[in-house]
Design a protein around this motif. Sequence first.
Motif, mmCIF file in Angstrom:
data_model
loop_
_atom_site.group_PDB
_atom_site.id
_atom_site.type_symbol
_atom_site.label_atom_id
_atom_site.label_comp_id
_atom_site.label_asym_id
_atom_site.label_seq_id
_atom_site.Cartn_x
_atom_site.Cartn_y
_atom_site.Cartn_z
ATOM 1 N N PHE A 142 0.852 -1.189 0.000
ATOM 2 C CA PHE A 142 0.000 0.000 0.000
ATOM 3 C C PHE A 142 0.889 1.239 0.000
ATOM 4 C CE2 PHE A 142 -2.389 -3.486 1.764
ATOM 5 C CZ PHE A 142 -3.624 -3.350 1.146
ATOM 6 N N PHE A 143 0.269 2.387 -0.084
ATOM 7 C CA PHE A 143 1.061 3.614 0.049
ATOM 8 C C PHE A 143 0.197 4.702 0.658
ATOM 9 C CE2 PHE A 143 0.267 6.525 -3.773
ATOM 10 C CZ PHE A 143 -0.884 5.884 -4.189
ATOM 11 N N PHE A 144 0.821 5.794 1.003
ATOM 12 C CA PHE A 144 0.059 6.905 1.572
ATOM 13 C C PHE A 144 0.549 8.206 0.971
ATOM 14 C CE2 PHE A 144 3.444 8.180 4.583
ATOM 15 C CZ PHE A 144 4.137 6.992 4.770
ATOM 16 N N HIS A 145 -0.363 9.168 0.952
ATOM 17 C CA HIS A 145 -0.023 10.453 0.351
ATOM 18 C C HIS A 145 -0.932 11.506 0.945
ATOM 19 C CE1 HIS A 145 -3.650 10.240 -2.233
ATOM 20 N NE2 HIS A 145 -3.337 8.976 -2.453
ATOM 21 N N THR A 146 -0.601 12.750 0.742
ATOM 22 C CA THR A 146 -1.449 13.806 1.272
ATOM 23 C C THR A 146 -2.701 13.903 0.402
ATOM 24 O OG1 THR A 146 -0.409 15.522 -0.049
ATOM 25 C CG2 THR A 146 0.573 15.059 2.090
ATOM 26 N N HIS A 147 -3.720 14.542 0.949
ATOM 27 C CA HIS A 147 -4.985 14.635 0.212
ATOM 28 C C HIS A 147 -5.440 16.091 0.159
ATOM 29 C CE1 HIS A 147 -8.608 12.828 -1.548
ATOM 30 N NE2 HIS A 147 -7.986 11.669 -1.496
ATOM 31 N N CYS A 148 -4.472 16.994 0.000
ATOM 32 C CA CYS A 148 -4.729 18.431 -0.115
ATOM 33 C C CYS A 148 -3.771 18.919 -1.177
ATOM 34 C CB CYS A 148 -4.304 19.153 1.154
ATOM 35 S SG CYS A 148 -5.510 19.219 2.426
ATOM 36 N N ASN A 149 -4.219 19.774 -2.065
ATOM 37 C CA ASN A 149 -3.304 20.281 -3.077
ATOM 38 C C ASN A 149 -2.380 19.144 -3.523
ATOM 39 O OD1 ASN A 149 -1.808 21.936 -4.781
ATOM 40 N ND2 ASN A 149 -0.552 22.784 -3.120
ATOM 41 N N THR A 150 -2.984 18.007 -3.779
ATOM 42 C CA THR A 150 -2.197 16.789 -3.993
ATOM 43 C C THR A 150 -1.318 16.902 -5.224
ATOM 44 O OG1 THR A 150 -4.101 15.630 -3.083
ATOM 45 C CG2 THR A 150 -2.385 14.270 -4.053
ATOM 46 N N VAL A 151 -1.786 17.639 -6.212
ATOM 47 C CA VAL A 151 -1.015 17.710 -7.442
ATOM 48 C C VAL A 151 0.376 18.271 -7.137
ATOM 49 C CG1 VAL A 151 -1.850 19.976 -8.260
ATOM 50 C CG2 VAL A 151 -1.221 18.214 -9.899
ATOM 51 N N GLU A 152 0.449 19.250 -6.253
ATOM 52 C CA GLU A 152 1.763 19.780 -5.905
ATOM 53 C C GLU A 152 2.404 19.014 -4.749
ATOM 54 O OE1 GLU A 152 2.090 23.992 -5.073
ATOM 55 O OE2 GLU A 152 4.265 23.798 -4.777
ATOM 56 N N GLN A 153 1.619 18.685 -3.713
ATOM 57 C CA GLN A 153 2.227 18.041 -2.545
ATOM 58 C C GLN A 153 2.781 16.658 -2.892
ATOM 59 O OE1 GLN A 153 -0.114 18.254 1.058
ATOM 60 N NE2 GLN A 153 -0.360 20.467 0.921
ATOM 61 N N LEU A 154 2.000 15.882 -3.634
ATOM 62 C CA LEU A 154 2.528 14.586 -4.094
ATOM 63 C C LEU A 154 3.586 14.826 -5.167
ATOM 64 C CD1 LEU A 154 2.453 11.471 -4.285
ATOM 65 C CD2 LEU A 154 0.406 11.666 -5.688
ATOM 66 N N GLY A 155 3.337 15.833 -6.012
ATOM 67 C CA GLY A 155 4.308 16.160 -7.052
ATOM 68 C C GLY A 155 5.679 16.493 -6.479
ATOM 69 N N ARG A 156 5.705 17.132 -5.315
ATOM 70 C CA ARG A 156 6.984 17.487 -4.695
ATOM 71 C C ARG A 156 7.546 16.391 -3.799
ATOM 72 N NH1 ARG A 156 8.745 22.977 -3.782
ATOM 73 N NH2 ARG A 156 7.524 24.455 -4.981
ATOM 74 N N GLY A 157 6.796 15.300 -3.640
ATOM 75 C CA GLY A 157 7.409 14.159 -2.953
ATOM 76 C C GLY A 157 6.723 13.661 -1.701
ATOM 77 N N LEU A 158 5.555 14.210 -1.325
ATOM 78 C CA LEU A 158 4.896 13.771 -0.083
ATOM 79 C C LEU A 158 4.171 12.446 -0.294
ATOM 80 C CD1 LEU A 158 3.696 17.178 1.359
ATOM 81 C CD2 LEU A 158 5.203 15.524 2.501
#
Length: 482
Positions: A142-158
């Motif tokens: 599985f994995f986890f990631h942020t769920h706010c402004n995800t395009v940038e937050q996940l894009g930057r590595g969260l």
Amino acid sequence: MLTRRQFVAGVVAGAALASAGAQARYTRKLGTAAEPGTGKTVAVRLSAAERPNALPCFGGRALPLWTFADGEWPPLIRLNLGDRLEATLENRLPRPAEITSIHWHGIRLPSDQDGVPYLVQAPVRPGETFRYGFVPPDTGTFFFHTHCNTVEQLGRGLVGILIIDGDTTEPYDADQVLVIRDWHVDPAVGEFTPFFTLRGAGRAGTFGPLRSVNGAVNPEIALPASGDCRLRLINADTTRVMQVGVEGAEAAIIAIDGIAIPPVPLSLWPMGPATRIDVVLRAPQGKRIARLVDRSTPERVELAHFVGNGEPLRKSRFSPVPLRAGRIPEPDLNAATRLAFAFHASDTGRLVAAPDDSAYGPLGEICTNSRTFWTINDRAWPERDHSRLPPPLAVLERGRSYIFQLKNNSEFSHPIHIHGHTFKLLRSNKQNRPVHHTDTLLLLPDERADVAFVADNPGDWMFHCHIIEHQETGMMGYIRVA
Ligand code: C2O
Ligand code: CU
């Protein structure tokens, strides 16, 4: 970028791949489902912050990534089935208004731990912390990631990886995580490129130009020679839909989105954003090289390659060891209620996606007014804002079985994700895939697919496309189970 010799080897391996796909299925059956033990508590601190990081794929430059922890990117949390995870999220992001949260993707957990701001928790503001605690009910990747402004937050590595152990029937010779994603980074300049573009959002998404596995461009991964190695492939990208295959070695899929399937030969498997597949690969020996490739584009892309180390381990014919069966409740198809969901472009989205570039020019003003390019059943989540909740897309009765009839009425692919539950794929009119469970079903253009599940987890659950620009421009809603 491939040398001629590599290219020739690739072509030969490609021929082997085709014949491997035609061979009989493997015969070994899944093991019995794992029973959770009493478990221990694993406590972790995830502090979202900007950390300059010189991943190998950045060519020696450090970029201001946003990550959850010091040390290796991405962080890996590993539990045994039955263990409780206690994760403290701390928001130390560098922008005053940058709120965040963590979504534990694919985990069937209580809804107040699901990490969707406004829907199930208050957003975590800079300087604040939030404590998550739950016992994951399923084994797997599985994995986890942020769920706010995800395009940038996940894009930057969260992003981080969450593995729940306890699913093996016999040990594999290696267990290797492969986090596949692009970076929105211009390798020549060493700077971020836009995470979001209107044109991308209205089409297949804005691709990051730098492709990577575990933060490196086409890394060499050493495995025990001739070993049957478990590879955990995770598409952690915001955008890209890949068609993943292995050349130069036999390989079988043993799990999809964490949940075991009886092993099937891996020829090509579609991996949209958020898809995970677990693969057993018979590692090469001697001077041989096996390759992980993406064949979604005409010029096949080599994502990583494998070499074998040490004395050859196995000589027997490749017969991949299956995992233990999953623990997903079986839907009652005879009694199931059918609900239809259509995934469309909005009128604005259709204009943005118009193949004629000149049509796009004058649209700029319209687009800034209403960035809703995508809809579910003709409804778009209001204007990229989590805080104004629309009514649920559907209200399900707790404990009932449902068949969702998903229809992609657009020219682009949409990986459709549900929170808190796991779908069983029943049928599709376009892709020939074995019956399996998935939390994120890739719908190709014009594809119709039926998925079933038991609505056994009470709460409000996001239901959205995992191409994050589609999600953030309307293709997002939620399902209430009550
Ligand atoms: Cu991985 Cu709502 O997302
Ligand atoms: Cu989509």
